[in-house]
Design a protein around this motif. Structure first.
Motif, PDB file in Angstrom:
ATOM      1  N   SER A 105       0.824  -1.216   0.000  1.00  0.00           N
ATOM      2  CA  SER A 105       0.000   0.000   0.000  1.00  0.00           C
ATOM      3  C   SER A 105       0.853   1.259   0.000  1.00  0.00           C
ATOM      4  CB  SER A 105      -0.938  -0.015   1.200  1.00  0.00           C
ATOM      5  OG  SER A 105      -1.854  -1.078   1.068  1.00  0.00           O
ATOM      6  N   CYS A 158      -7.643   8.383   7.180  1.00  0.00           N
ATOM      7  CA  CYS A 158      -7.448   7.689   5.900  1.00  0.00           C
ATOM      8  C   CYS A 158      -8.451   6.553   5.725  1.00  0.00           C
ATOM      9  CB  CYS A 158      -6.014   7.178   5.782  1.00  0.00           C
ATOM     10  SG  CYS A 158      -4.796   8.475   5.557  1.00  0.00           S
ATOM     11  N   PHE A 199     -10.759   6.937   2.407  1.00  0.00           N
ATOM     12  CA  PHE A 199     -10.748   5.908   1.366  1.00  0.00           C
ATOM     13  C   PHE A 199     -12.052   5.097   1.373  1.00  0.00           C
ATOM     14  CE2 PHE A 199      -6.068   6.542   1.626  1.00  0.00           C
ATOM     15  CZ  PHE A 199      -5.897   6.971   0.326  1.00  0.00           C
ATOM     16  N   ARG A 217     -14.609   7.319  -0.314  1.00  0.00           N
ATOM     17  CA  ARG A 217     -14.345   7.353  -1.764  1.00  0.00           C
ATOM     18  C   ARG A 217     -14.829   6.070  -2.426  1.00  0.00           C
ATOM     19  NH1 ARG A 217     -14.126   5.995  -6.098  1.00  0.00           N
ATOM     20  NH2 ARG A 217     -12.812   6.665  -7.820  1.00  0.00           N
ATOM     21  N   ALA A 218     -14.659   4.945  -1.748  1.00  0.00           N
ATOM     22  CA  ALA A 218     -15.123   3.670  -2.305  1.00  0.00           C
ATOM     23  C   ALA A 218     -16.651   3.653  -2.403  1.00  0.00           C
ATOM     24  CB  ALA A 218     -14.623   2.509  -1.450  1.00  0.00           C
ATOM     25  N   GLY A 245     -17.565   5.531  -7.323  1.00  0.00           N
ATOM     26  CA  GLY A 245     -17.795   4.616  -6.223  1.00  0.00           C
ATOM     27  C   GLY A 245     -18.669   3.420  -6.555  1.00  0.00           C
ATOM     28  N   ASP A 265     -13.137   3.050 -12.838  1.00  0.00           N
ATOM     29  CA  ASP A 265     -13.564   3.186 -11.449  1.00  0.00           C
ATOM     30  C   ASP A 265     -14.077   1.856 -10.910  1.00  0.00           C
ATOM     31  OD1 ASP A 265     -14.064   4.960  -9.136  1.00  0.00           O
ATOM     32  OD2 ASP A 265     -16.159   4.405  -9.501  1.00  0.00           O
ATOM     33  N   PHE A 275     -10.167   1.859  -9.571  1.00  0.00           N
ATOM     34  CA  PHE A 275     -10.130   2.923  -8.566  1.00  0.00           C
ATOM     35  C   PHE A 275     -10.872   2.556  -7.286  1.00  0.00           C
ATOM     36  CE2 PHE A 275     -10.160   5.774 -12.555  1.00  0.00           C
ATOM     37  CZ  PHE A 275      -8.821   5.505 -12.807  1.00  0.00           C
ATOM     38  N   THR A 276     -12.104   2.071  -7.405  1.00  0.00           N
ATOM     39  CA  THR A 276     -12.871   1.715  -6.216  1.00  0.00           C
ATOM     40  C   THR A 276     -12.265   0.525  -5.478  1.00  0.00           C
ATOM     41  OG1 THR A 276     -14.892   2.714  -7.074  1.00  0.00           O
ATOM     42  CG2 THR A 276     -15.154   1.034  -5.367  1.00  0.00           C
ATOM     43  N   CYS A 303      -9.350   1.836  -3.525  1.00  0.00           N
ATOM     44  CA  CYS A 303      -9.762   2.565  -2.322  1.00  0.00           C
ATOM     45  C   CYS A 303     -10.211   1.611  -1.223  1.00  0.00           C
ATOM     46  CB  CYS A 303     -10.853   3.575  -2.658  1.00  0.00           C
ATOM     47  SG  CYS A 303     -10.225   4.975  -3.593  1.00  0.00           S
ATOM     48  N   CYS A 318      -8.403   1.392   2.367  1.00  0.00           N
ATOM     49  CA  CYS A 318      -9.220   1.489   3.576  1.00  0.00           C
ATOM     50  C   CYS A 318      -8.943   0.291   4.491  1.00  0.00           C
ATOM     51  CB  CYS A 318     -10.699   1.555   3.184  1.00  0.00           C
ATOM     52  SG  CYS A 318     -11.841   1.610   4.572  1.00  0.00           S
TER      53      CYS A 318
END
Length: 140
Positions: A7, A88, A92, A95-96, A104, A118, A122-123, A126, A130
């Motif tokens: 990470s 964080c 995150f 955002r997810a 998302g 995404d 991206f999701t 995230c 997380c």
């Protein structure tokens, strides 16, 4: 330790990409900002300062994770580091979950290039970050 290391690498890499984009780099920039529809009209256009702020925040998140995960033994964890890691987790995680329209897990606009990236990159990234911050808070 390996989870944190992966990470941290990802956060530094993504932070580096933001610096690259801030100074005019184009690679990957077409799919990282949500578009309103298939026409390709972007929902916003980030400037130099905003992009550099995101890069600094990503580098800071990597540093928080490295300290909390005891990968930098010279810098001991403190309540401030733990609060930063919790922040964080929430950032995150939110955002997810997304905005329920463009980004998302619950996005409604799904026919754009961004939406595809995404959904598959991206999701999940995230969610991974997380989970990593959460895991590091309890098991390091």
């Amino acid at each position: 330790m390996m989870i944190s290391g992966i990470s941290i690498f990802l956060l530094f890499y993504i932070g580096g990409l933001h610096v690259f984009w801030a100074f005019g780099g184009q690679w990957g920039s077409r799919v990282v900002i949500p578009a309103t529809s298939g026409s390709g009209e972007l929902t916003f256009k980030p400037g130099l300062i905003a992009t550099l702020i995101v890069a600094i925040l990503l580098f800071s998140a990597a540093l928080l994770l490295a300290i909390q995960g005891r990968l930098l033994p010279a810098l001991p964890s403190s309540p401030w580091i733990q609060w930063g890691c919790w922040l964080c987790v929430f950032v995150f995680g939110l955002r997810a979950i997304g905005d329920f329209k463009y980004v998302g897990l619950f996005k409604r606009v799904k026919q754009t290039s961004f939406a595809t990236y995404d959904t598959f990159l991206f999701t999940p990234l995230c969610l991974w970050l997380c989970f990593t911050f959460y895991y590091t808070l309890f098991y390091s």
